[in-house]
Structures are given as structure tokens and as C-alpha cells.
Design a protein around this motif. Structure first.
Motif, mmCIF file in Angstrom:
data_model
loop_
_atom_site.group_PDB
_atom_site.id
_atom_site.type_symbol
_atom_site.label_atom_id
_atom_site.label_comp_id
_atom_site.label_asym_id
_atom_site.label_seq_id
_atom_site.Cartn_x
_atom_site.Cartn_y
_atom_site.Cartn_z
ATOM 1 N N UNK A 129 -10.455 10.529 30.124
ATOM 2 C CA UNK A 129 -11.397 10.160 31.184
ATOM 3 C C UNK A 129 -11.370 11.185 32.318
ATOM 4 N N UNK A 130 -10.194 11.743 32.597
ATOM 5 C CA UNK A 130 -10.075 12.762 33.638
ATOM 6 C C UNK A 130 -10.841 14.025 33.287
ATOM 7 N N UNK A 131 -10.803 14.404 32.009
ATOM 8 C CA UNK A 131 -11.537 15.582 31.563
ATOM 9 C C UNK A 131 -13.036 15.351 31.718
ATOM 10 N N UNK A 132 -13.510 14.173 31.296
ATOM 11 C CA UNK A 132 -14.939 13.864 31.410
ATOM 12 C C UNK A 132 -15.352 13.801 32.878
ATOM 13 N N UNK A 133 -14.534 13.204 33.727
ATOM 14 C CA UNK A 133 -14.844 13.134 35.159
ATOM 15 C C UNK A 133 -14.904 14.533 35.768
ATOM 16 N N UNK A 134 -14.005 15.407 35.338
ATOM 17 C CA UNK A 134 -14.008 16.786 35.833
ATOM 18 C C UNK A 134 -15.303 17.487 35.425
ATOM 19 N N UNK A 135 -15.729 17.298 34.177
ATOM 20 C CA UNK A 135 -16.980 17.892 33.709
ATOM 21 C C UNK A 135 -18.159 17.370 34.524
ATOM 22 N N UNK A 136 -18.134 16.095 34.847
ATOM 23 C CA UNK A 136 -19.204 15.510 35.656
ATOM 24 C C UNK A 136 -19.255 16.141 37.042
ATOM 25 N N UNK A 137 -18.087 16.367 37.631
ATOM 26 C CA UNK A 137 -18.049 17.007 38.954
ATOM 27 C C UNK A 137 -18.574 18.438 38.895
ATOM 28 N N UNK A 138 -18.249 19.154 37.827
ATOM 29 C CA UNK A 138 -18.751 20.525 37.674
ATOM 30 C C UNK A 138 -20.269 20.498 37.552
ATOM 31 N N UNK A 139 -20.800 19.606 36.735
ATOM 32 C CA UNK A 139 -22.255 19.513 36.567
ATOM 33 C C UNK A 139 -22.959 19.083 37.844
ATOM 34 N N UNK A 140 -22.285 18.337 38.692
ATOM 35 C CA UNK A 140 -22.884 17.896 39.950
ATOM 36 C C UNK A 140 -23.268 19.080 40.837
ATOM 37 N N UNK A 141 -22.665 20.238 40.575
ATOM 38 C CA UNK A 141 -23.019 21.435 41.334
ATOM 39 C C UNK A 141 -24.488 21.812 41.136
ATOM 40 N N UNK A 142 -25.085 21.325 40.056
ATOM 41 C CA UNK A 142 -26.499 21.622 39.786
ATOM 42 C C UNK A 142 -27.456 20.596 40.389
ATOM 43 N N UNK A 143 -26.944 19.533 40.966
ATOM 44 C CA UNK A 143 -27.791 18.446 41.459
ATOM 45 C C UNK A 143 -28.849 18.905 42.457
ATOM 46 N N UNK A 144 -28.527 19.850 43.264
ATOM 47 C CA UNK A 144 -29.469 20.301 44.285
ATOM 48 C C UNK A 144 -30.134 21.637 43.936
ATOM 49 N N UNK A 145 -30.062 22.002 42.670
ATOM 50 C CA UNK A 145 -30.645 23.277 42.239
ATOM 51 C C UNK A 145 -32.152 23.275 42.454
ATOM 52 N N UNK A 146 -32.653 24.345 43.004
ATOM 53 C CA UNK A 146 -34.102 24.506 43.166
ATOM 54 C C UNK A 146 -34.618 25.163 41.886
ATOM 55 N N UNK A 147 -35.074 24.343 40.966
ATOM 56 C CA UNK A 147 -35.498 24.852 39.665
ATOM 57 C C UNK A 147 -36.680 25.798 39.777
ATOM 58 N N UNK A 148 -37.494 25.612 40.796
ATOM 59 C CA UNK A 148 -38.647 26.490 40.991
ATOM 60 C C UNK A 148 -38.211 27.933 41.263
ATOM 61 N N UNK A 149 -36.989 28.104 41.752
ATOM 62 C CA UNK A 149 -36.490 29.435 42.086
ATOM 63 C C UNK A 149 -35.837 30.138 40.889
ATOM 64 N N UNK A 150 -35.737 29.454 39.762
ATOM 65 C CA UNK A 150 -35.088 30.026 38.587
ATOM 66 C C UNK A 150 -36.123 30.736 37.710
#
Length: 78
Positions: free
Chosen positions: A12-33
Motif C-alpha cells: 500500500x505504501x508503494x501504491x500511495x507513493x506512486x499516487x503522490x508522484x502522479x499528483x505532480x501532474x494534477x495542475x499540468x497545463x496540457x495546452x502548453x504541451x
């Protein structure tokens, strides 16, 4: 399983860590990619989704085999 300091070394700790890493994309401005970045993100996300589904299926198989739902959680069915 190597994890960042302070993260529990459990499945569960590994999955939670992966979720936190992915959260870095939550505010990504996709229009800028670029188009290439967008397509690559979708391809990698699909691989991740498949990996996570396979992982979850294995865990659920073991939960079912152990009778966790009825025996430990007192649930009527799974």
C-alpha cells in the motif's frame, strides 16, 4: 522495494507513493504541451493503467483466496 524516506515499505505504501508522484501532474497545463508530449503521456498512462489493473487483480485474487471479505471484514459478498 526502495522508497523515499518516510514512506512505509508495504504494498500500500508503494501504491500511495506512486499516487503522490502522479499528483505532480494534477495542475499540468496540457495546452502548453507539444502534441508528441500529449501522445506520449497517453501511451504511458495506458501502460500504467494496465499494470495497475494486473496488480489489483493479483491482490484481489489473494483476498478472495483467503476469504478476507467474509472472514476478516464480515462482508456478505465480494
Amino acid at each position: 522495494m526502495e522508497q523515499p524516506t518516510g514512506t512505509p515499505t508495504t504494498p500500500a505504501g508503494v501504491v500511495a507513493c506512486a499516487d503522490r508522484v502522479l499528483a505532480e501532474l494534477d495542475q499540468t497545463m496540457w495546452v502548453a504541451q507539444t502534441s508528441e508530449e500529449l501522445v506520449e503521456a497517453v501511451v504511458v498512462a495506458e501502460k500504467l493503467r494496465a499494470h495497475l489493473a494486473a496488480l489489483e487483480a493479483g491482490v484481489l485474487d489473494e483476498v478472495h483466496a483467503r476469504g478476507v471479505a467474509k472472514g476478516e471484514l464480515a462482508w456478505g459478498s465480494t
